[in-house]
Write a protein that holds these residues in place. Structure first.
Motif: not given
Length: 171
Positions: A6-15, A135-142, A166-167
């Motif tokens: 989950i944390y690796a996916d969050r980092a990949l998404k933010l990257c 940063l919040d895992e629900d709103n990183t794109a915004e 977050l990570f």
């Protein structure tokens, strides 16, 4: 899915969001909280490790003046070390850089030496004229879009604050 996935996916998404928004190059100092993001940026982007955060500010300022949209990864203790470079270079000259600042001294990190920086990081940036978003895992794109709007469109500095959770960082 395992917690580490989950944390690796969050980092990949933010990257991905940072890269899609046009941020590059990236400069930083290694940090446990930011380690998953750091790894993703090393694999997918132009990431340069710089030993001192204040030096990273100077190098990123040069990249911004050359027309790039740089980002600096640092721990909030490194932000403390960088205050003069930020206050005497970035803020008065409106240099458009993104600070990605990990938050030590906030839950779950209760280590005595980090508590003060945890408490003053956001007010320090805001009082310097640098807007922040946690940063919040629900709103990183915004939040990345918000930062891109300030840095790339309005040519102003901005900061994204990264809580330890977050990570999945644990003391």
């Amino acid at each position: 899915m395992a917690a580490t996935d989950i944390y690796a996916d969050r980092a990949l998404k933010l990257c991905g969001e940072l890269l899609e928004s046009g941020f590059s190059p990236f400069f930083g100092t290694p940090c446990g909280i930011l380690a998953p993001l750091y790894r993703q940026l090393e694999l997918r982007a132009s990431l340069r490790t710089i030993a001192r955060e204040d030096n990273a500010v100077g190098v990123a300022a040069g990249a911004a003046m050359a027309g790039q949209c740089p980002a600096i990864l640092m721990q909030n203790s490194g932000l403390g070390q960088s205050v003069n470079a930020i206050a005497s270079l970035v803020v008065p000259y409106g240099i458009p850089i993104l600070l990605i600042v990990s938050m030590r001294g906030v839950a779950p990190d209760s280590t005595t030496e980090n508590i003060v920086m945890g408490r003053i990081t956001e007010p320090l940036l805001n009082s310097s004229g640098i807007p922040t978003a946690m940063l919040d895992e629900d709103n990183t794109a915004e939040q990345v879009h918000w930062a891109r709007n300030l840095v790339a469109e309005h040519r102003e500095p901005a900061a994204l604050l990264v809580p330890p959770t977050l990570f999945g960082w644990q003391p």
